[in-house]
Design a protein around this motif. Structure first.
Motif, PDB file in Angstrom:
ATOM      1  N   VAL A 180      20.441  22.392  15.742  1.00 34.38           N
ATOM      2  CA  VAL A 180      20.980  21.312  15.791  1.00 34.38           C
ATOM      3  C   VAL A 180      20.706  20.162  14.720  1.00 34.38           C
ATOM      4  O   VAL A 180      21.718  19.742  14.234  1.00 34.38           O
ATOM      5  N   ALA A 181      19.590  19.999  14.100  1.00 29.84           N
ATOM      6  CA  ALA A 181      19.155  19.180  13.219  1.00 29.84           C
ATOM      7  C   ALA A 181      19.531  19.575  11.937  1.00 29.84           C
ATOM      8  O   ALA A 181      20.452  18.838  11.049  1.00 29.84           O
ATOM      9  N   LYS A 182      19.664  20.876  11.545  1.00 30.89           N
ATOM     10  CA  LYS A 182      20.482  21.583  10.404  1.00 30.89           C
ATOM     11  C   LYS A 182      21.997  21.081  10.485  1.00 30.89           C
ATOM     12  O   LYS A 182      22.608  20.623   9.166  1.00 30.89           O
ATOM     13  N   LEU A 183      22.452  21.476  11.565  1.00 30.69           N
ATOM     14  CA  LEU A 183      24.056  20.901  11.524  1.00 30.69           C
ATOM     15  C   LEU A 183      24.488  19.617  11.414  1.00 30.69           C
ATOM     16  O   LEU A 183      25.297  19.296  10.833  1.00 30.69           O
ATOM     17  N   LEU A 184      23.465  18.827  11.938  1.00 38.83           N
ATOM     18  CA  LEU A 184      23.743  17.269  11.891  1.00 38.83           C
ATOM     19  C   LEU A 184      23.424  16.873  10.321  1.00 38.83           C
ATOM     20  O   LEU A 184      24.307  16.087   9.719  1.00 38.83           O
ATOM     21  N   LEU A 185      22.321  17.597   9.639  1.00 37.65           N
ATOM     22  CA  LEU A 185      22.372  17.384   8.233  1.00 37.65           C
ATOM     23  C   LEU A 185      23.531  17.749   7.356  1.00 37.65           C
ATOM     24  O   LEU A 185      24.008  16.845   6.516  1.00 37.65           O
ATOM     25  N   ILE A 186      24.110  18.931   7.759  1.00 36.29           N
ATOM     26  CA  ILE A 186      25.178  19.593   6.997  1.00 36.29           C
ATOM     27  C   ILE A 186      26.389  18.416   7.110  1.00 36.29           C
ATOM     28  O   ILE A 186      26.991  18.162   6.304  1.00 36.29           O
ATOM     29  N   ALA A 187      26.727  18.218   8.510  1.00 36.94           N
ATOM     30  CA  ALA A 187      27.720  17.319   8.729  1.00 36.94           C
ATOM     31  C   ALA A 187      27.814  15.881   8.045  1.00 36.94           C
ATOM     32  O   ALA A 187      28.546  15.313   7.452  1.00 36.94           O
ATOM     33  N   THR A 188      26.465  15.282   7.970  1.00 36.75           N
ATOM     34  CA  THR A 188      26.035  14.201   7.222  1.00 36.75           C
ATOM     35  C   THR A 188      26.399  14.223   5.824  1.00 36.75           C
ATOM     36  O   THR A 188      27.130  13.460   5.168  1.00 36.75           O
ATOM     37  N   LEU A 189      26.080  15.154   5.145  1.00 43.58           N
ATOM     38  CA  LEU A 189      26.246  15.669   3.795  1.00 43.58           C
ATOM     39  C   LEU A 189      27.694  15.670   3.515  1.00 43.58           C
ATOM     40  O   LEU A 189      28.383  15.028   2.283  1.00 43.58           O
ATOM     41  N   ARG A 190      28.578  16.322   4.258  1.00 47.18           N
ATOM     42  CA  ARG A 190      30.030  16.512   4.156  1.00 47.18           C
ATOM     43  C   ARG A 190      30.638  15.024   4.416  1.00 47.18           C
ATOM     44  O   ARG A 190      31.481  14.748   3.729  1.00 47.18           O
ATOM     45  N   THR A 191      30.128  14.454   5.386  1.00 46.20           N
ATOM     46  CA  THR A 191      30.701  13.097   5.587  1.00 46.20           C
ATOM     47  C   THR A 191      30.726  12.140   4.331  1.00 46.20           C
ATOM     48  O   THR A 191      31.458  11.175   4.188  1.00 46.20           O
ATOM     49  N   GLN A 192      29.238  12.223   3.746  1.00 47.16           N
ATOM     50  CA  GLN A 192      28.873  11.426   2.729  1.00 47.16           C
ATOM     51  C   GLN A 192      29.276  11.905   1.473  1.00 47.16           C
ATOM     52  O   GLN A 192      29.090  11.183   0.374  1.00 47.16           O
ATOM     53  N   ASN A 193      30.122  12.946   1.522  1.00 43.31           N
ATOM     54  CA  ASN A 193      30.643  13.677  -0.006  1.00 43.31           C
ATOM     55  C   ASN A 193      29.288  13.897  -0.875  1.00 43.31           C
ATOM     56  O   ASN A 193      29.570  13.560  -2.043  1.00 43.31           O
TER      57      ASN A 193
ATOM     58  N   ALA B  98      16.226  22.738  -0.986  1.00 44.52           N
ATOM     59  CA  ALA B  98      17.463  22.077  -0.582  1.00 44.52           C
ATOM     60  C   ALA B  98      18.366  23.189   0.097  1.00 44.52           C
ATOM     61  O   ALA B  98      18.709  22.895   1.196  1.00 44.52           O
ATOM     62  N   GLN B  99      18.657  24.421  -0.747  1.00 39.42           N
ATOM     63  CA  GLN B  99      19.476  25.264   0.081  1.00 39.42           C
ATOM     64  C   GLN B  99      18.933  25.691   1.356  1.00 39.42           C
ATOM     65  O   GLN B  99      19.521  25.847   2.443  1.00 39.42           O
ATOM     66  N   ARG B 100      17.596  25.962   1.479  1.00 43.79           N
ATOM     67  CA  ARG B 100      16.880  26.331   2.782  1.00 43.79           C
ATOM     68  C   ARG B 100      17.246  25.404   3.917  1.00 43.79           C
ATOM     69  O   ARG B 100      17.380  25.597   5.056  1.00 43.79           O
ATOM     70  N   TYR B 101      17.303  23.900   3.378  1.00 43.03           N
ATOM     71  CA  TYR B 101      17.313  23.034   4.637  1.00 43.03           C
ATOM     72  C   TYR B 101      18.773  23.224   5.167  1.00 43.03           C
ATOM     73  O   TYR B 101      19.044  22.744   6.506  1.00 43.03           O
ATOM     74  N   VAL B 102      19.767  23.686   4.543  1.00 47.43           N
ATOM     75  CA  VAL B 102      21.233  23.703   4.807  1.00 47.43           C
ATOM     76  C   VAL B 102      21.590  25.165   5.408  1.00 47.43           C
ATOM     77  O   VAL B 102      22.504  25.345   5.796  1.00 47.43           O
ATOM     78  N   LYS B 103      20.671  26.016   5.244  1.00 51.76           N
ATOM     79  CA  LYS B 103      21.100  27.623   5.632  1.00 51.76           C
ATOM     80  C   LYS B 103      20.324  27.632   7.191  1.00 51.76           C
ATOM     81  O   LYS B 103      19.272  27.601   7.329  1.00 51.76           O
ATOM     82  N   LEU B 104      21.474  27.779   8.013  1.00 53.25           N
ATOM     83  CA  LEU B 104      20.965  27.792   9.596  1.00 53.25           C
ATOM     84  C   LEU B 104      20.204  29.071   9.906  1.00 53.25           C
ATOM     85  O   LEU B 104      19.421  28.822  10.649  1.00 53.25           O
ATOM     86  N   SER B 105      20.317  30.270   9.326  1.00 55.67           N
ATOM     87  CA  SER B 105      19.324  31.406   9.328  1.00 55.67           C
ATOM     88  C   SER B 105      18.046  31.246   8.581  1.00 55.67           C
ATOM     89  O   SER B 105      17.010  32.193   9.040  1.00 55.67           O
ATOM     90  N   GLN B 106      17.831  30.316   7.931  1.00 54.99           N
ATOM     91  CA  GLN B 106      16.352  29.932   7.174  1.00 54.99           C
ATOM     92  C   GLN B 106      15.691  29.151   8.091  1.00 54.99           C
ATOM     93  O   GLN B 106      15.962  27.882   8.297  1.00 54.99           O
TER      94      GLN B 106
END
Length: 142
Positions: free
Chosen positions: A81-94, A111-119
């Motif tokens: 859930v936290a990763k999905l929130l991070l990804i959505a925020t990054l996209r919203t803020q471009n 940084a890639q690990r932060y946004v990879k759900l399976s990591q």
């Protein structure tokens, strides 16, 4: 900003005797196993894998509808859930991954690990990452 932390599903036994899970909010997700115990053990991973595919295609996970009569609820782990929130925020803020790498003052691989759900990423690390993009992570017990 909020993100979905669950997905309703229902189970069926096929004519061949296998068990299948249906996620109305994730219609392209196929989860099937020879026993119900095996299927239940695979559901979270199947949903995470499906969500990763949606993200790779540039989409965001769909909002979940409230569970209906006869549906069960699959709760996503707090880290997902936290990763999905991070990804959505990054996209919203471009913000690109390079922008995020600079904000976090880390290597691109981190940084890639932060946004990879399976990591796996520690929740404390995700807390810091969300703070770096101006989001406060709040956990609650219900």
């Amino acid at each position: 900003m909020t993100t979905t932390d669950y997905y309703p599903y229902w189970l069926e036994q096929t004519a061949q005797g296998t068990f299948r899970a249906h996620f109305p909010d994730l219609p392209h997700l196929q989860a099937e196993a020879s026993s119900i115990n095996t299927l239940m053990g695979q559901l979270h991973e199947a949903v995470v894998t499906h969500l990763e595919e949606l993200l790779k295609q540039g989409g965001l996970p769909p909002e979940a509808h409230p569970p209906r009569y006869g549906e069960e609820t699959l709760w996503l782990s707090p880290i997902i859930v936290a990763k999905l929130l991070l990804i959505a925020t990054l996209r919203t803020q471009n913000l690109t991954l390079a922008d995020f790498t600079r904000l976090m003052n880390c290597r691109p691989q981190e940084a890639q690990r932060y946004v990879k759900l399976s990591q796996y990423t520690r929740i404390e690390t995700l807390f810091e990452a969300l703070q770096a993009v101006g989001v406060r992570l709040k956990l609650s017990v219900v």
